[in-house]
Motif scaffolding. Structure first.
Motif, PDB file in Angstrom:
ATOM      1  N   UNK A  89      20.278  16.728  27.100  1.00 38.18           N
ATOM      2  CA  UNK A  89      18.916  17.199  27.382  1.00 38.18           C
ATOM      3  C   UNK A  89      17.901  16.104  27.090  1.00 38.18           C
ATOM      4  N   UNK A  90      18.074  15.423  25.970  1.00 37.38           N
ATOM      5  CA  UNK A  90      17.111  14.403  25.556  1.00 37.38           C
ATOM      6  C   UNK A  90      17.118  13.184  26.460  1.00 37.38           C
ATOM      7  N   UNK A  91      18.294  12.707  26.820  1.00 38.43           N
ATOM      8  CA  UNK A  91      18.371  11.430  27.521  1.00 38.43           C
ATOM      9  C   UNK A  91      18.558  11.557  29.033  1.00 38.43           C
ATOM     10  N   UNK A  92      19.326  12.541  29.475  1.00 42.55           N
ATOM     11  CA  UNK A  92      19.637  12.638  30.910  1.00 42.55           C
ATOM     12  C   UNK A  92      19.610  14.092  31.370  1.00 42.55           C
ATOM     13  N   UNK A 177      14.888   2.764  28.138  1.00 39.37           N
ATOM     14  CA  UNK A 177      13.593   3.420  27.954  1.00 39.37           C
ATOM     15  C   UNK A 177      12.921   3.688  29.298  1.00 39.37           C
ATOM     16  N   UNK A 178      11.959   4.602  29.275  1.00 35.50           N
ATOM     17  CA  UNK A 178      11.165   4.900  30.463  1.00 35.50           C
ATOM     18  C   UNK A 178      11.901   5.670  31.528  1.00 35.50           C
ATOM     19  N   UNK A 179      12.931   6.423  31.139  1.00 38.52           N
ATOM     20  CA  UNK A 179      13.765   7.087  32.136  1.00 38.52           C
ATOM     21  C   UNK A 179      13.373   8.539  32.352  1.00 38.52           C
ATOM     22  N   UNK A 204      10.883   3.766  34.746  1.00 38.23           N
ATOM     23  CA  UNK A 204       9.550   3.293  35.102  1.00 38.23           C
ATOM     24  C   UNK A 204       9.045   2.240  34.122  1.00 38.23           C
ATOM     25  N   UNK A 205       8.345   1.270  34.674  1.00 35.58           N
ATOM     26  CA  UNK A 205       7.586   0.284  33.901  1.00 35.58           C
ATOM     27  C   UNK A 205       6.135   0.528  34.253  1.00 35.58           C
ATOM     28  N   UNK A 209       8.491   1.356  39.702  1.00 32.80           N
ATOM     29  CA  UNK A 209       9.902   1.710  39.613  1.00 32.80           C
ATOM     30  C   UNK A 209      10.696   0.452  39.258  1.00 32.80           C
ATOM     31  N   UNK A 210      11.114   0.360  38.006  1.00 29.58           N
ATOM     32  CA  UNK A 210      11.914  -0.785  37.597  1.00 29.58           C
ATOM     33  C   UNK A 210      13.349  -0.678  38.089  1.00 29.58           C
ATOM     34  N   UNK A 211      13.923   0.524  37.973  1.00 30.64           N
ATOM     35  CA  UNK A 211      15.266   0.790  38.462  1.00 30.64           C
ATOM     36  C   UNK A 211      15.328   2.230  38.944  1.00 30.64           C
TER      37      UNK A 211
END
Length: 291
Positions: A89-92, A177-179, A204-205, A209-211
């Motif tokens: 939940x937290x990361x993905x 980070x920033x996902x 995101x940066x 969109x960084x990736x």
């Protein structure tokens, strides 16, 4: 009454033992864990393994953890465990989105992550989700372990790179980070295979969109991904207009097949629309404006 053909049964006590059994019995042997995909195929005589190797005692393939900067998901993790995982939940959150629409509680309580990926059904949800996340599959055989990007794991319908005497041991998803990530699915009824589904992950940066990763299922997307749409988004602003254009590009490159779930043009439309929706939600989550 549908019954499988006769088969032998072995119960593995560890990963190395499972690999030894696969080596001993050869390519006509199959691993079984949850069995929700394999057993129905055996009843229909679509699959006729000579030996089933039960891996339910392999505790070393269980658990969800953060290891070396990545989310590690053991191949024997049940769908219900991933659905309820605070780390997922937290990361993905895309993984939780996908798990909510996989089958029903009975299947989710017994079915495994590794089993779903190795079944390699063209309409399978987690394959698209892990593709979007740029996950890595860890495979073990007699010569040791090797890592394969999720985008190279499936070689065709019901086919993977896992060899006859190899076993998928875990899936790793790098944490950056920033996902933000999300999964969208259209199905005929709750818990059904997808008519079409799409997942997106954005890193995101600021507003750039960084990736990005886009995963599509049930629409004939090669390796479950949409690289042309990803290339369009990468390095540009994360705006609604660009998400819509990415959806259009994704729809242009899929190859859906007409079946009982819908005609080709409908599935192609869904591929584009669901890509746009998933990107929108992923961006909102990356910005902290949606849980």
């Amino acid at each position: 009454m549908q019954v499988p053909a006769q088969f032998d049964y072995e119960r593995a006590t560890g990963v190395r033992h499972a690999i030894a059994l696969l080596t001993r019995y050869g390519p006509e042997s199959r691993l079984v864990a949850g069995g929700h995909s394999l057993i129905p195929m055996m009843k229909l005589r679509i699959a006729n393994p000579e030996t089933l190797i039960d891996i339910n005692d392999l505790d070393e393939l269980t658990g969800i953890s953060i290891t070396d900067g990545a989310l590690r998901i053991g191949a024997m993790v049940r769908h219900a465990e991933l659905l309820d995982s605070p780390l997922a939940v937290e990361h993905f959150p895309i993984l939780v989105d996908a798990e909510r629409v996989i089958a029903d509680p009975v299947v989710r309580n017994r079915g495994t992550i590794g089993g779903s990926l190795c079944q390699a059904d063209p309409s399978e949800d987690l394959s698209a989700a892990f593709t979007a996340l740029h996950a890595v599959a860890v495979i073990e055989g007699e010569s040791g372990r090797r890592e394969v990007p999720a985008r190279e794991f499936h070689t065709g319908p019901y086919q993977t790179v896992v060899g006859d005497a190899e076993i998928l041991v875990e899936v790793r998803v790098p944490i950056r980070t920033g996902s933000g990530s999300a999964y969208e699915k259209v199905e005929r009824r709750v818990g059904d295979w997808a008519v079409a589904a799409g997942g997106a992950a954005l890193w995101l940066d600021g507003d750039t969109v960084g990736e990005v990763g886009i995963g599509l299922t049930a629409v004939g997307a090669a390796h479950f991904c949409a690289p042309q749409a990803e290339d369009f988004l990468r390095g540009g602003p994360a705006t609604e207009e660009r998400f819509a254009e990415a959806g259009r590009i994704a729809a242009e490159h899929v190859r859906p097949t007409a079946d009982q779930r819908g005609p080709e043009d409908y599935k192609r439309h869904l591929a584009g629309e669901l890509t746009t929706r998933a990107l929108r939600r992923a961006a909102a989550r990356a910005r902290g404006s949606e849980a």
